[in-house]
Design an enzyme around this catalytic site. Structure first.
Site, PDB file in Angstrom:
ATOM      1  N   HIS A  10       0.891  -1.158   0.100  1.00 18.57           N
ATOM      2  CA  HIS A  10      -0.118  -0.056  -0.331  1.00 18.57           C
ATOM      3  C   HIS A  10       0.930   1.366   0.037  1.00 18.57           C
ATOM      4  CE1 HIS A  10      -3.206  -2.837   0.559  1.00 18.57           C
ATOM      5  NE2 HIS A  10      -2.721  -3.402   1.565  1.00 18.57           N
ATOM      6  N   GLU A  24      -2.256   0.329   7.479  1.00 21.14           N
ATOM      7  CA  GLU A  24      -1.473  -0.633   7.199  1.00 21.14           C
ATOM      8  C   GLU A  24      -0.256  -0.006   6.692  1.00 21.14           C
ATOM      9  OE1 GLU A  24      -1.397  -4.617   4.315  1.00 21.14           O
ATOM     10  OE2 GLU A  24      -3.307  -3.522   4.571  1.00 21.14           O
ATOM     11  N   GLU A 142       1.825 -11.633   6.179  1.00 26.11           N
ATOM     12  CA  GLU A 142       0.760 -10.739   6.874  1.00 26.11           C
ATOM     13  C   GLU A 142       1.209 -10.744   8.097  1.00 26.11           C
ATOM     14  OE1 GLU A 142      -1.707  -9.015   5.572  1.00 26.11           O
ATOM     15  OE2 GLU A 142      -2.307 -10.056   3.579  1.00 26.11           O
TER      16      GLU A 142
END
Length: 323
Positions: A10, A24, A142
């Site tokens: 991102h 995030e 993750e």
């Protein structure tokens, strides 16, 4: 020269997942920068990142840059969401469990899992752009759930960010058999004398102080009282300690068996509660009141701390009691 492409997920107008006052895009960048920092300590490695600041980078731009550069490995860093908890990693779903990519991902997965104090959600596969379109071997991690408080607490801890970044770097270093660069030469420190300070010792409860190690061992000829607190260790002999508040100066000899009460032993599966007096987890984060006096299960036992299953957090042994 091994080429490693690090991709913080991102960025810019794409914040990624959100929760607990976190974005995030910020956490992935912090971890990725830590990966670069620690990986740069090794010889024979060249590093490039898809972004080093908070800017918008499309998925296509990420893989195109890595492919054009001729990277040997593509590592994408992400944070999860969805009210779960734990750590998981991915490779492209068309790859087999015995592929080179799978084996390399396993090395990184194990390295990170060993330090992140998160539940193991497993090694998985997915048809994700960065895994599918990168021409080199690739993995995506993750690192916890941003919308789950117990995971988000860790993401706010700079020490946790550093540990996770370093573990990713160590995994890559192991994969490619990288060696640390030689540190700059420094003068050899003089050898300490027999009476030099070696460490510190925490006296848990007030105990007797003695003139000699033998006196302390026999618990005879008491000369002082040593209050609870942290002391410098001036000398050790016969299992006894000479502790002092003034570094480099002799103090009183104590018997460690009387200054630190014996802790109960714990094993996996034990049911415990966190004491009301406990203030922080073993990792330094504040313990919320709602987890205290709640029955919790020991999932893992270390020398001074326990991993509790229901909250996926490490606590100091001294802060829990058996049910």
């Amino acid at each position: 020269m091994v080429k490693i492409f690090i991709d913080p997920g991102h960025g810019g107008t794409d914040s990624g997942a959100t929760g607990n006052a976190l974005l995030e895009k910020n956490i992935t960048l912090q971890i990725a920068l830590a990966v670069r920092k620690y990986l740069s300590e090794y010889k024979g490695v060249s590093i490039k990142m898809s972004r080093t600041t908070d800017k918008t980078v499309t998925l296509n731009e990420r893989t195109k840059e890595a492919n054009s550069w001729g990277a040997d490995y593509f590592l994408s860093i992400h944070i999860n969401a969805g009210k779960g908890t734990g750590f998981e990693s991915y490779i492209f779903n068309k790859l087999s469990d015995t592929s080179s990519s799978a084996k390399k991902r396993t090395i990184i997965h194990k390295k990170v899992l060993a330090v992140n104090e998160l539940r193991n959600r497993g090694q998985k596969k997915a048809n994700l752009h960065v895994l599918r379109e990168s021409k080199m071997e690739a993995a995506l991690t993750e690192n916890g759930f941003i919308d789950t408080a117990i995971d988000a607490i860790k993401m706010k801890d700079k020490a946790w960010i550093a540990r996770v970044g370093k573990a990713h770097a160590e995994g890559i270093a192991q994969i490619y058999n990288l060696k640390k660069s030689s540190p700059p030469s420094t003068p050899t420190p003089s050898k300490p004398t027999s009476n030099s300070i070696k460490d510190t010792y925490k006296v848990i409860k007030t105990t007797e102080g003695y003139s000699t190690a033998q006196d302390a061992k026999n618990r005879k000829n008491k000369r002082s009282t040593v209050s609870a607190g942290t002391y410098y260790v001036y000398k050790k002999a016969s299992g006894m300690l000479n502790v002092t508040k003034q570094k480099g100066t002799p103090g009183s000899w104590i018997n460690p068996t009387t200054s630190s009460p014996k802790q109960p032993s714990f094993k996996v599966g034990d049911h415990v509660v966190i004491k009301n007096s406990a203030k922080t987890y073993a990792t330094g984060e504040k313990i919320p009141s709602w987890v205290k006096n709640k029955s919790l299960t020991v999932q893992q036992v270390a020398s001074e701390r326990l991993l509790l299953k229901e909250i996926t957090s490490w606590v100091k042994k001294t802060d829990v009691s058996k049910k």
